[in-house]
Every structure is written in structure tokens, then in C-alpha cells.
Scaffold this motif. Structure first.
Motif, mmCIF file in Angstrom:
data_model
loop_
_atom_site.group_PDB
_atom_site.id
_atom_site.type_symbol
_atom_site.label_atom_id
_atom_site.label_comp_id
_atom_site.label_asym_id
_atom_site.label_seq_id
_atom_site.Cartn_x
_atom_site.Cartn_y
_atom_site.Cartn_z
ATOM 1 N N ALA A 98 0.824 -1.267 -0.317
ATOM 2 C CA ALA A 98 0.483 -0.216 -0.246
ATOM 3 C C ALA A 98 0.996 1.253 0.076
ATOM 4 C CB ALA A 98 -1.155 0.079 1.659
ATOM 5 N N LEU A 99 2.190 1.467 0.806
ATOM 6 C CA LEU A 99 3.139 2.538 1.045
ATOM 7 C C LEU A 99 3.517 2.548 -0.554
ATOM 8 C CD1 LEU A 99 4.018 4.765 2.840
ATOM 9 C CD2 LEU A 99 5.662 3.116 3.093
ATOM 10 N N LYS A 100 4.013 1.744 -0.853
ATOM 11 C CA LYS A 100 4.824 1.670 -2.352
ATOM 12 C C LYS A 100 3.907 2.189 -3.078
ATOM 13 C CE LYS A 100 8.053 -1.715 -4.732
ATOM 14 N NZ LYS A 100 8.191 -2.772 -4.784
ATOM 15 N N SER A 101 2.765 1.442 -3.252
ATOM 16 C CA SER A 101 1.805 1.920 -4.600
ATOM 17 C C SER A 101 0.918 3.952 -4.249
ATOM 18 C CB SER A 101 0.205 0.799 -4.402
ATOM 19 O OG SER A 101 0.520 0.261 -4.371
ATOM 20 N N SER A 102 1.785 3.983 -3.273
ATOM 21 C CA SER A 102 1.037 5.452 -2.780
ATOM 22 C C SER A 102 1.906 6.341 -3.196
ATOM 23 C CB SER A 102 0.440 5.864 -1.425
ATOM 24 O OG SER A 102 -0.234 4.602 -0.465
ATOM 25 N N ILE A 103 3.249 6.053 -2.600
ATOM 26 C CA ILE A 103 4.425 6.800 -3.231
ATOM 27 C C ILE A 103 4.529 6.849 -4.738
ATOM 28 C CG2 ILE A 103 7.137 6.517 -2.829
ATOM 29 C CD1 ILE A 103 6.850 5.829 0.265
ATOM 30 N N ARG A 104 4.569 5.651 -5.644
ATOM 31 C CA ARG A 104 4.663 5.870 -7.185
ATOM 32 C C ARG A 104 3.938 6.851 -7.405
ATOM 33 N NH1 ARG A 104 4.077 0.687 -10.677
ATOM 34 N NH2 ARG A 104 4.494 3.257 -12.316
ATOM 35 N N ILE A 105 2.283 6.688 -6.534
ATOM 36 C CA ILE A 105 1.441 8.014 -7.271
ATOM 37 C C ILE A 105 1.728 9.049 -6.846
ATOM 38 C CG2 ILE A 105 -1.694 8.789 -6.807
ATOM 39 C CD1 ILE A 105 -1.792 6.110 -6.595
ATOM 40 N N VAL B 247 -4.344 10.235 -1.105
ATOM 41 C CA VAL B 247 -4.065 8.525 -2.131
ATOM 42 C C VAL B 247 -5.774 8.823 -1.466
ATOM 43 C CG1 VAL B 247 -2.443 7.919 -2.513
ATOM 44 C CG2 VAL B 247 -3.627 7.380 -0.839
ATOM 45 N N LYS B 248 -6.062 7.886 -2.344
ATOM 46 C CA LYS B 248 -7.630 7.294 -1.441
ATOM 47 C C LYS B 248 -8.065 5.897 -1.561
ATOM 48 C CE LYS B 248 -12.948 7.784 -3.606
ATOM 49 N NZ LYS B 248 -12.833 6.355 -3.558
ATOM 50 N N LEU B 249 -8.547 5.508 -0.694
ATOM 51 C CA LEU B 249 -8.649 3.796 -0.712
ATOM 52 C C LEU B 249 -10.008 3.493 0.066
ATOM 53 C CD1 LEU B 249 -7.908 3.391 2.507
ATOM 54 C CD2 LEU B 249 -5.264 2.904 1.500
ATOM 55 N N GLU B 250 -10.259 1.929 -0.638
ATOM 56 C CA GLU B 250 -11.176 1.596 -0.360
ATOM 57 C C GLU B 250 -11.989 0.650 1.341
ATOM 58 O OE1 GLU B 250 -14.109 -0.091 -3.210
ATOM 59 O OE2 GLU B 250 -13.683 2.177 -4.654
ATOM 60 N N GLY B 251 -12.472 0.775 1.929
ATOM 61 C CA GLY B 251 -12.766 0.228 2.986
ATOM 62 C C GLY B 251 -12.486 0.228 5.057
ATOM 63 N N GLY B 252 -13.004 -0.104 5.802
ATOM 64 C CA GLY B 252 -12.803 0.396 7.373
ATOM 65 C C GLY B 252 -11.889 -0.424 7.931
ATOM 66 N N ARG C 26 0.070 2.981 7.453
ATOM 67 C CA ARG C 26 1.649 3.353 7.046
ATOM 68 C C ARG C 26 1.386 3.761 6.290
ATOM 69 N NH1 ARG C 26 5.899 -0.814 7.321
ATOM 70 N NH2 ARG C 26 5.212 -2.286 8.229
ATOM 71 N N ILE C 27 0.689 4.233 5.025
ATOM 72 C CA ILE C 27 0.763 5.149 4.137
ATOM 73 C C ILE C 27 0.545 6.882 4.695
ATOM 74 C CG2 ILE C 27 -0.513 6.778 2.394
ATOM 75 C CD1 ILE C 27 -1.918 3.656 1.642
ATOM 76 N N LEU C 28 -0.090 7.004 5.627
ATOM 77 C CA LEU C 28 0.029 8.904 6.041
ATOM 78 C C LEU C 28 1.870 8.508 7.379
ATOM 79 C CD1 LEU C 28 -3.682 8.086 8.305
ATOM 80 C CD2 LEU C 28 -2.844 9.714 6.824
ATOM 81 N N SER C 29 2.246 7.313 7.791
ATOM 82 C CA SER C 29 3.083 7.849 8.526
ATOM 83 C C SER C 29 4.827 8.092 7.266
ATOM 84 C CB SER C 29 3.686 5.491 9.171
ATOM 85 O OG SER C 29 4.147 5.666 8.137
#
Ligand code: KIV
Length: 273
Positions: free
Chosen positions: A105-112, A121-126, A135-138
Motif C-alpha cells: 500500500a505504501l509502495k503504491s502510494s509513493i509511486r502515485i 490518495v483514496k482507498l476503500e474499506g474500514g 503505514r501510508i500516513l506514516s
């Protein structure tokens, strides 16, 4: 036509959205997938442009959002970013790039963020994606959540009907919304849930809620631009208001062009060198 804004800024940030919620100013969000449309929507005053994975349906003609890839999302996002001066640009993490593996998730977000220049970024789910969000927020990347009807789970739901009508699912959604707020998300989309539940969520979390079929109590609204402009003609959910009928406008312009070319009327003397 000028649009009255309580919070008027040159560049919308996640902090602007929070200030808008606190000032009671509704947030206007639309989807965008390309440079030309992003320029128009930004000029029209949209606060947020979402590079949604609905690109899979709208731009590529797939039946669901599942097939679109990270590379394709980055291509769309970079095009949108180049068209924007004021709006905040948020990009959907596509299916299979963040669920169940927070490192991925972090790797994908960093690429974006690196390759498109987008702002969040936005993602689905709770609960099930809490580790990925953490991890993305960190890494300092702003995250928007998405609850209710989450189209990446369409094969689990079976239909695109209204979610959380039963008390058990509504309670779970309320709990998830509080969790997104506490984790540090800057906002959340509420898709196709009863208006009364969206009101309870919007009043119980500090961050802005953005509805699509979530009713009038949300802190903002989002529509798929091609639906709102009447380009996608055969989609008529109750929550959709069409502000134009561009399918008909574009078809009629195309018919005029074809007629002129066939008749030898285009180009005329002034339209050639
Ligand atoms: O992909 C998308 O367009 C979305 C909106 C429906 C919120 O997620």
C-alpha cells in the motif's frame, strides 16, 4: 457566474477542506481523468478533483473498477495534475495495490505521489485496511477513506444497491468512520447509504464527509463528471443530477461535421492555406 466561497484560497489543500467543514461551506468534488477536462473543472471552481478508479468504466469501458492498473491510474493522474491550478487532486489506489499488505500500500502510494504529482490518495474499506492507512500516513501522504458502497468489492456485495440499511451494517460503518477519523484520514467518501446514517457519521466525525448517494447532510458532494455532464447516457441512479446533455450535443456536432465534410462544405476558402 461567480461562486460564493466562505474559504477562498489560491490552492485547495486538505487543511482547506477541514476549514470548509468548520465554516459550514460545502465541498464540491468531481472526478477527472484527463488534462483537458481537468482544466475546465478547475476553472469552474471544483474544490477537489478525484482521479477515480471509475476511469476503468468511464474511460476504458470495463464493467467494473477492478481491471484498472496502477500504471494506468498514474497516467490519468499526471494528466489531471497538469491541468489544475487550484483544486486538490486525489487519486484512487486501484484494486489489488493496497489490500492485505500495508508495505505494498505504501509502495503504491509513493509511486502515485512521485510519478503523478498528485496531492493525496483514496482507498476503500474500514477496519480491514487500517494497517495500510497507518503505514501510508506514516510517510506523510494524506489519505481519504471510502465507506458504504465500495465498488472494488462488487463481487462480495453482488449488487450496486444502497448499503447499510440494516442496523448491524450501519453500526459497523459508524465504527469504521470513527476509526478513519482517529487514524488521521483527512476525509471520507460515503457512497450510497441512507441520508440519516450519513448525517450521523458527518456529525460524529471531525473530518469532512463527501457523499455520492449519501444525501444532503454530507459536508460535500462528488459525482462522476461524465454522468453529471450527460456523456454517459444510460445511467440513471436516483442520486445523479445531470447538469448538461453532452452526449446529444457532441453527437449533433459530429453529425454536422460529417455532413459538411461529405458535402465538400468543410473546409471553405477561409479554412485553408
Ligand atoms: O472512482 C470513483 O469515481 C469514486 C467516486 C464514485 C467517489 O470513487
Amino acid at each position: 457566474m461567480s461562486v460564493h466561497k466562505v474559504i477562498d484560497v489560491k490552492r485547495v489543500t486538505t487543511h482547506t477542506l477541514q476549514a470548509m467543514k468548520e465554516a459550514g461551506e460545502k465541498i464540491a468534488m468531481l472526478t477527472a481523468y484527463d488534462y483537458s477536462m481537468a482544466r475546465i473543472l478547475d476553472a469552474g471552481g471544483a474544490d477537489v478533483l478525484l482521479v477515480g478508479d471509475s476511469a476503468s468504466n468511464v474511460m476504458a469501458g470495463h464493467e467494473t473498477t477492478l481491471p484498472i492498473t496502477l500504471d494506468q491510474m498514474i497516467y490519468h493522474a499526471a494528466s489531471v495534475v497538469r491541468g489544475v491550478q487550484r483544486a486538490l487532486v486525489i487519486v484512487d489506489l486501484p484494486f489489488g495495490t493496497y489490500q492485505g499488505d500495508s508495505k505494498m500500500a505504501l509502495k503504491s502510494s509513493i509511486r502515485i505521489m512521485k510519478e503523478s504529482g498528485a496531492h493525496a490518495v483514496k482507498l476503500e474499506g474500514g477496519q480491514e485496511v487500517a494497517d495500510s492507512i497507518r503505514r501510508i500516513l506514516s510517510a506523510g501522504i494524506p489519505v481519504m477513506g471510502h465507506l458504504g458502497l465500495t465498488p472494488q468489492s462488487i463481487y462480495k456485495f453482488g449488487t450496486y444497491t444502497v448499503r447499510a440499511k440494516q442496523e448491524a451494517e450501519a453500526r459497523r460503518l459508524l465504527k469504521d468512520s470513527k476509526m478513519l477519523d482517529e487514524l488521521g484520514c483527512f476525509g471520507m467518501v460515503l457512497e450510497k447509504i441512507p441520508a440519516e446514517l450519513a448525517r450521523r457519521v458527518s456529525e460524529s466525525v471531525d473530518i469532512p464527509t463527501i457523499g455520492i448517494g449519501g444525501g444532503a447532510y454530507c459536508d460535500g458532494q462528488v459525482l462522476v463528471t461524465q454522468d453529471m455532464l450527460g456523456i454517459t447516457k444510460d445511467f440513471h441512479p436516483r442520486f445523479l443530477r445531470r447538469y448538461a446533455e453532452l452526449f446529444d450535443v457532441i453527437r449533433s456536432a459530429t453529425e454536422s461535421y460529417v455532413t459538411d465534410v461529405k458535402a465538400g462544405d468543410f473546409p471553405n476558402d477561409k479554412e485553408q492555406y
